[in-house]
Design a protein around this motif. Structure first.
Motif, PDB file in Angstrom:
ATOM      1  N   LEU A   1       0.888  -0.992   0.044  1.00  0.00           N
ATOM      2  CA  LEU A   1       0.099   0.031  -0.133  1.00  0.00           C
ATOM      3  C   LEU A   1       0.780   1.269  -0.084  1.00  0.00           C
ATOM      4  N   GLU A   2       0.230   2.338  -0.687  1.00  0.00           N
ATOM      5  CA  GLU A   2       1.032   3.656  -0.410  1.00  0.00           C
ATOM      6  C   GLU A   2       0.182   4.485   0.322  1.00  0.00           C
ATOM      7  N   LEU A   3       0.404   4.939   1.475  1.00  0.00           N
ATOM      8  CA  LEU A   3      -0.497   5.985   2.069  1.00  0.00           C
ATOM      9  C   LEU A   3      -0.125   7.440   2.008  1.00  0.00           C
ATOM     10  N   GLY A   4      -1.002   8.316   1.778  1.00  0.00           N
ATOM     11  CA  GLY A   4      -0.750   9.464   1.774  1.00  0.00           C
ATOM     12  C   GLY A   4      -1.258  10.564   2.880  1.00  0.00           C
ATOM     13  N   LEU A   5      -0.667  11.412   3.242  1.00  0.00           N
ATOM     14  CA  LEU A   5      -1.174  12.223   4.437  1.00  0.00           C
ATOM     15  C   LEU A   5      -1.152  13.594   4.006  1.00  0.00           C
ATOM     16  N   ARG A   6      -2.436  14.410   4.618  1.00  0.00           N
ATOM     17  CA  ARG A   6      -2.479  15.919   4.352  1.00  0.00           C
ATOM     18  C   ARG A   6      -3.437  16.249   5.593  1.00  0.00           C
ATOM     19  N   VAL A   7      -3.134  17.633   5.844  1.00  0.00           N
ATOM     20  CA  VAL A   7      -3.893  18.236   6.864  1.00  0.00           C
ATOM     21  C   VAL A   7      -5.085  18.980   6.225  1.00  0.00           C
ATOM     22  N   THR A   8      -6.331  18.967   6.810  1.00  0.00           N
ATOM     23  CA  THR A   8      -7.298  19.392   6.071  1.00  0.00           C
ATOM     24  C   THR A   8      -7.833  20.661   7.172  1.00  0.00           C
ATOM     25  N   LYS A   9      -7.528  20.825   8.209  1.00  0.00           N
ATOM     26  CA  LYS A   9      -7.853  21.770   9.177  1.00  0.00           C
ATOM     27  C   LYS A   9      -6.586  21.924  10.319  1.00  0.00           C
ATOM     28  N   LEU A  10      -6.279  23.197  10.394  1.00  0.00           N
ATOM     29  CA  LEU A  10      -5.193  23.540  11.358  1.00  0.00           C
ATOM     30  C   LEU A  10      -5.630  24.400  12.288  1.00  0.00           C
ATOM     31  N   GLY A  11      -5.896  24.093  13.598  1.00  0.00           N
ATOM     32  CA  GLY A  11      -6.197  25.374  14.522  1.00  0.00           C
ATOM     33  C   GLY A  11      -5.352  25.716  15.541  1.00  0.00           C
ATOM     34  N   LYS A  12      -5.551  26.421  16.412  1.00  0.00           N
ATOM     35  CA  LYS A  12      -4.589  26.848  17.325  1.00  0.00           C
ATOM     36  C   LYS A  12      -3.971  25.815  18.251  1.00  0.00           C
ATOM     37  N   SER A  13      -4.927  24.774  18.724  1.00  0.00           N
ATOM     38  CA  SER A  13      -4.376  23.594  19.356  1.00  0.00           C
ATOM     39  C   SER A  13      -4.606  22.312  18.848  1.00  0.00           C
ATOM     40  N   SER A  14      -5.329  22.283  17.813  1.00  0.00           N
ATOM     41  CA  SER A  14      -6.005  21.064  17.063  1.00  0.00           C
ATOM     42  C   SER A  14      -5.647  20.992  15.476  1.00  0.00           C
ATOM     43  N   VAL A  15      -5.519  19.743  14.993  1.00  0.00           N
ATOM     44  CA  VAL A  15      -5.361  19.287  13.512  1.00  0.00           C
ATOM     45  C   VAL A  15      -6.051  18.246  13.319  1.00  0.00           C
ATOM     46  N   THR A  16      -6.583  18.540  12.045  1.00  0.00           N
ATOM     47  CA  THR A  16      -7.384  17.142  11.424  1.00  0.00           C
ATOM     48  C   THR A  16      -6.823  16.780  10.354  1.00  0.00           C
ATOM     49  N   TYR A  17      -6.355  15.434  10.610  1.00  0.00           N
ATOM     50  CA  TYR A  17      -5.415  14.922   9.299  1.00  0.00           C
ATOM     51  C   TYR A  17      -6.300  14.173   8.422  1.00  0.00           C
ATOM     52  N   GLU A  18      -5.996  13.825   7.195  1.00  0.00           N
ATOM     53  CA  GLU A  18      -6.549  12.982   6.101  1.00  0.00           C
ATOM     54  C   GLU A  18      -5.325  11.989   5.563  1.00  0.00           C
ATOM     55  N   VAL A  19      -5.999  10.908   5.498  1.00  0.00           N
ATOM     56  CA  VAL A  19      -4.947   9.859   5.025  1.00  0.00           C
ATOM     57  C   VAL A  19      -5.613   9.082   3.895  1.00  0.00           C
ATOM     58  N   GLY A  20      -4.849   8.970   2.717  1.00  0.00           N
ATOM     59  CA  GLY A  20      -5.519   8.212   1.701  1.00  0.00           C
ATOM     60  C   GLY A  20      -4.879   6.996   1.536  1.00  0.00           C
TER      61      GLY A  20
END
Length: 180
Positions: free
Chosen positions: A108-127
């Motif tokens: 498998l090939e996993l890909g990572l990106r950030v969809t939201k970056l707050g002051k203390s939080s981050v939302t990641y997305e993995v394909g």
């Protein structure tokens, strides 16, 4: 007509993910139906996210220490004592959308990106992609909130600067996303 969020995810390509990591499936990853067990996807998401945090953001999760990442050699060994980080990241939500199955012996090939970056939080997305195939098989991820290790509450200053800088490199533009 604007695409639904699920349809946007289904159309993801490798190029949509700035950081990638390869994973060779194991026999034990399969369930009794001969496809990857659902719990393994959470393991994959956690693995690529923490690999990125260690290699590119200077986080040392084994001791909760933080260090300045070395851009020229992100996997270099730490040779001097480091200060202990006052923060840890807690997973506060997660999700996984399945589009097609994978199983052992797939690579498998996993890909990572950030969809939201707050002051203390981050939302990641993995394909999740099968090596050599363009169609995304799974899109999932989670949200981390960086908190004070002693109080387990977000800090007034937000996340550590080295972590924020590393995560900003993966942040996708919402304007670009809305056009997909």
């Amino acid at each position: 007509m604007e695409l639904s969020e699920l349809e946007k995810k289904r159309r993801r390509e490798r190029k949509d993910y700035p950081y990638r990591l390869e994973y060779r499936t194991r026999w034990s990853d399969n369930d009794m139906y001969a496809h990857m067990n659902n719990s393994i996807y959470a393991f994959l998401f956690d693995s690529i996210i923490n690999t990125y945090l260690i290699e590119r953001c200077g986080l040392d999760p084994f001791s909760s220490r933080s260090r300045s990442p070395e851009p020229s050699n992100p996997q270099s060994a730490i040779s001097e004592p480091l200060p202990t980080s006052p923060q840890i990241g807690l997973v506060v939500s997660s999700y996984c959308d399945f589009f097609a199955s994978v199983s052992f012996p797939d690579v498998l090939e996993l890909g990572l990106r950030v969809t939201k970056l707050g002051k203390s939080s981050v939302t990641y997305e993995v394909g999740v992609f099968r090596k050599g195939e363009n169609a995304v098989k799974v899109v999932g991820g989670f949200t981390h909130v960086f908190v004070d290790k002693a109080t387990m509450k977000p800090t007034t200053t937000g996340m550590i600067p080295s972590i924020r800088a590393g995560l900003q490199r993966l942040l996708v533009s919402n304007e670009l996303e809305s056009k997909l």
